[in-house]
Write a protein that holds these residues in place. Structure first.
Motif, PDB file in Angstrom:
ATOM      1  N   SER A 180       0.964  -1.207  -0.056  1.00  0.00           N
ATOM      2  CA  SER A 180      -0.083   0.008  -0.034  1.00  0.00           C
ATOM      3  C   SER A 180       0.878   1.217  -0.176  1.00  0.00           C
ATOM      4  CB  SER A 180      -0.948   0.188   1.034  1.00  0.00           C
ATOM      5  OG  SER A 180      -1.777   0.962   1.240  1.00  0.00           O
ATOM      6  N   ALA A 181       1.880   1.098   0.893  1.00  0.00           N
ATOM      7  CA  ALA A 181       2.788   2.263   0.834  1.00  0.00           C
ATOM      8  C   ALA A 181       3.666   2.492  -0.319  1.00  0.00           C
ATOM      9  CB  ALA A 181       3.719   2.097   1.854  1.00  0.00           C
ATOM     10  N   ALA A 182       4.195   1.537  -1.144  1.00  0.00           N
ATOM     11  CA  ALA A 182       4.719   1.773  -2.549  1.00  0.00           C
ATOM     12  C   ALA A 182       3.695   2.017  -3.525  1.00  0.00           C
ATOM     13  CB  ALA A 182       5.268   0.125  -2.688  1.00  0.00           C
ATOM     14  N   ILE A 183       2.559   1.667  -3.439  1.00  0.00           N
ATOM     15  CA  ILE A 183       1.685   2.194  -4.620  1.00  0.00           C
ATOM     16  C   ILE A 183       1.405   3.764  -4.320  1.00  0.00           C
ATOM     17  CG2 ILE A 183      -0.838   2.361  -5.247  1.00  0.00           C
ATOM     18  CD1 ILE A 183      -0.960  -0.916  -4.690  1.00  0.00           C
ATOM     19  N   ASP A 184       1.340   4.114  -2.993  1.00  0.00           N
ATOM     20  CA  ASP A 184       0.991   5.601  -2.751  1.00  0.00           C
ATOM     21  C   ASP A 184       2.179   6.399  -3.259  1.00  0.00           C
ATOM     22  OD1 ASP A 184      -1.367   4.865  -1.641  1.00  0.00           O
ATOM     23  OD2 ASP A 184      -0.662   5.191   0.408  1.00  0.00           O
ATOM     24  N   VAL A 185       3.518   5.867  -2.985  1.00  0.00           N
ATOM     25  CA  VAL A 185       4.616   6.558  -3.468  1.00  0.00           C
ATOM     26  C   VAL A 185       4.649   6.779  -5.035  1.00  0.00           C
ATOM     27  CG1 VAL A 185       7.027   6.311  -3.727  1.00  0.00           C
ATOM     28  CG2 VAL A 185       6.143   5.858  -1.436  1.00  0.00           C
ATOM     29  N   LYS A 186       4.233   5.622  -5.707  1.00  0.00           N
ATOM     30  CA  LYS A 186       4.475   5.373  -7.112  1.00  0.00           C
ATOM     31  C   LYS A 186       3.460   6.675  -7.614  1.00  0.00           C
ATOM     32  CE  LYS A 186       7.048   2.334  -8.735  1.00  0.00           C
ATOM     33  NZ  LYS A 186       8.383   2.548  -9.655  1.00  0.00           N
ATOM     34  N   LEU A 187       2.281   6.568  -7.127  1.00  0.00           N
ATOM     35  CA  LEU A 187       1.109   7.572  -7.515  1.00  0.00           C
ATOM     36  C   LEU A 187       1.679   8.895  -7.482  1.00  0.00           C
ATOM     37  CD1 LEU A 187      -2.024   5.790  -6.178  1.00  0.00           C
ATOM     38  CD2 LEU A 187      -1.376   6.102  -8.404  1.00  0.00           C
ATOM     39  N   LEU A 188       2.308   9.677  -6.207  1.00  0.00           N
ATOM     40  CA  LEU A 188       2.565  10.679  -6.139  1.00  0.00           C
ATOM     41  C   LEU A 188       3.698  11.052  -6.422  1.00  0.00           C
ATOM     42  CD1 LEU A 188       1.360  11.534  -2.404  1.00  0.00           C
ATOM     43  CD2 LEU A 188       0.066  11.657  -4.710  1.00  0.00           C
ATOM     44  N   ALA A 189       4.733   9.998  -6.942  1.00  0.00           N
ATOM     45  CA  ALA A 189       5.945  10.223  -7.296  1.00  0.00           C
ATOM     46  C   ALA A 189       5.570  10.660  -8.790  1.00  0.00           C
ATOM     47  CB  ALA A 189       6.881   9.065  -7.175  1.00  0.00           C
ATOM     48  N   ALA A 190       4.778  10.083  -9.553  1.00  0.00           N
ATOM     49  CA  ALA A 190       4.461  10.063 -10.985  1.00  0.00           C
ATOM     50  C   ALA A 190       3.985  11.444 -11.142  1.00  0.00           C
ATOM     51  CB  ALA A 190       3.588   8.999 -11.241  1.00  0.00           C
ATOM     52  N   ASP A 191       3.083  12.205 -10.305  1.00  0.00           N
ATOM     53  CA  ASP A 191       2.637  13.354 -10.312  1.00  0.00           C
ATOM     54  C   ASP A 191       3.718  14.448 -10.066  1.00  0.00           C
ATOM     55  OD1 ASP A 191       0.253  12.455 -10.675  1.00  0.00           O
ATOM     56  OD2 ASP A 191      -0.628  12.621  -8.576  1.00  0.00           O
ATOM     57  N   ALA A 192       4.733  14.122  -9.229  1.00  0.00           N
ATOM     58  CA  ALA A 192       5.816  15.113  -8.888  1.00  0.00           C
ATOM     59  C   ALA A 192       6.595  15.152 -10.139  1.00  0.00           C
ATOM     60  CB  ALA A 192       6.383  14.658  -7.569  1.00  0.00           C
ATOM     61  N   THR A 193       6.783  13.904 -10.829  1.00  0.00           N
ATOM     62  CA  THR A 193       7.494  14.119 -11.892  1.00  0.00           C
ATOM     63  C   THR A 193       7.137  14.740 -12.977  1.00  0.00           C
ATOM     64  OG1 THR A 193       8.647  12.024 -11.341  1.00  0.00           O
ATOM     65  CG2 THR A 193       8.889  12.658 -13.776  1.00  0.00           C
ATOM     66  N   ALA A 194       5.910  14.712 -13.270  1.00  0.00           N
ATOM     67  CA  ALA A 194       4.838  15.560 -14.199  1.00  0.00           C
ATOM     68  C   ALA A 194       5.231  16.940 -13.992  1.00  0.00           C
ATOM     69  CB  ALA A 194       3.481  15.192 -14.076  1.00  0.00           C
ATOM     70  N   GLU A 195       5.038  17.523 -12.515  1.00  0.00           N
ATOM     71  CA  GLU A 195       5.443  18.865 -12.211  1.00  0.00           C
ATOM     72  C   GLU A 195       6.814  19.354 -12.426  1.00  0.00           C
ATOM     73  OE1 GLU A 195       3.412  19.725  -8.748  1.00  0.00           O
ATOM     74  OE2 GLU A 195       1.471  19.102  -9.199  1.00  0.00           O
ATOM     75  N   LYS A 196       7.787  18.188 -12.668  1.00  0.00           N
ATOM     76  CA  LYS A 196       8.986  18.504 -12.780  1.00  0.00           C
ATOM     77  C   LYS A 196       9.850  18.956 -11.443  1.00  0.00           C
ATOM     78  CE  LYS A 196       8.946  19.579 -17.710  1.00  0.00           C
ATOM     79  NZ  LYS A 196       9.619  20.498 -18.485  1.00  0.00           N
TER      80      LYS A 196
END
Length: 294
Positions: free
Chosen positions: A67-83
């Protein structure tokens, strides 16, 4: 002020506490949109769970980690999109994290993976040889409420009564069923009056006068005297292994520091660092084993 050894010990402890799990099959265990979570990531997530969650049963622990790893992946992807990965602050943090993980990898290669069982046993033998001799006595006792009762016990012993049998019959101590047997003990384990009397007796003799303590009146018999044996190797080998790793770690640090000049511009920090890195006095107590940083 922290000494060099204590500073190194803190680093060492962190490393021992944080060990990345080994894995052979790095299969995909979950997908988050187009992103994959591999077994290696799940293992790392399990290893880095909050201490409270780390106490869960293995199956629940894996679910919490996933669950923690999924949360990290989701927000990490959004953070990357925002550079956000392109900001100076992020790059500085990543550099620090990279340096820390390289430190840990180097420590594992040159310290953890190099320690042999023979080195650990040799260090154990060295530590045992350096231990000061400590006398132990194996004693029995009979505890009664009054001095007269204790004197009567002594008279019966003088008449040939067996000490263990008399303890079962007369003693008020909970260990009476064991014949008053207290096993082996060293100084500092018993109340002073009892201890002084026990260590003053010769092997095979009993006290000829009652020994008064806050518990009542004792008659003491010393069954045996010996030097306290060292802790068995199997019982302490993990602690000894950490001592060996600590010494190897400090040797690596000293070698690295000898080849690189450290220049600290802040005067207060410089003085604190120099004080912490002073060589310990000969015979000083060694610091507990180190461990890398998380």
């Amino acid at each position: 002020m922290l000494s060099t050894n204590k500073l190194a010990a803190l680093a060492f402890t962190a490393f021992v506490a944080f060990q990345a799990p080994a894995y052979a099959d790095d299969a995909v265990v979950a997908k988050v949109g187009n992103l994959e979570i591999h077994q290696s990531e799940l293992d790392l997530a399990v290893a880095n769970l909050d201490p409270q969650l780390a106490q869960l049963p293995d199956d629940q622990k894996k679910v919490a980690a996933l669950s923690a790893a999924i949360d990290v992946k989701l927000l990490a992807a959004d953070a990357t999109a925002e550079k956000l990965d392109q900001t100076d602050d992020f790059k500085k943090r990543m550099q620090y994290l990279t340096d820390r993980e390289l430190h840990n990898a180097y420590f594992k290669k040159h310290v953890v993976d190099t320690v042999t069982d023979a080195e650990v046993k040799a260090r154990y033998d060295k530590e045992v040889a350096a231990l000061p001799k400590q006398e132990e006595v194996h004693a029995r006792h009979i505890l009664v409420k009054t001095e007269d009762e204790a004197k009567d016990v002594i008279k019966q012993l003088d008449a040939g009564k067996d000490f263990a049998e008399l303890a079962k019959e007369k003693s008020t101590d909970p260990n009476k069923d064991d014949g008053g047997d207290l096993g082996y003990f060293s100084r500092g384990r018993m109340v002073k009056e009892f201890e002084d009397a026990a260590f003053a007796l010769e092997k095979g003799t009993y006290s000829k006068t009652p020994v008064k303590t806050d518990f009542g009146y004792h008659v003491i018999k010393v069954e045996d005297k010996r030097d306290a044996p060292p802790p068995p190797f199997e019982q302490v080998k993990d602690q000894v292994r950490q001592l060996v790793m600590r010494d190897k770690y400090l040797a690596l640090l000293n070698q690295a520091k000898a080849s690189a000049k450290v220049d600290i511009t802040d005067e207060t920090l410089r003085k604190g660092y120099e004080d912490a890195n002073k060589q310990p006095e000969p015979g000083a107590e060694p610091a507990p084993a180190p461990a890398p940083q998380q």
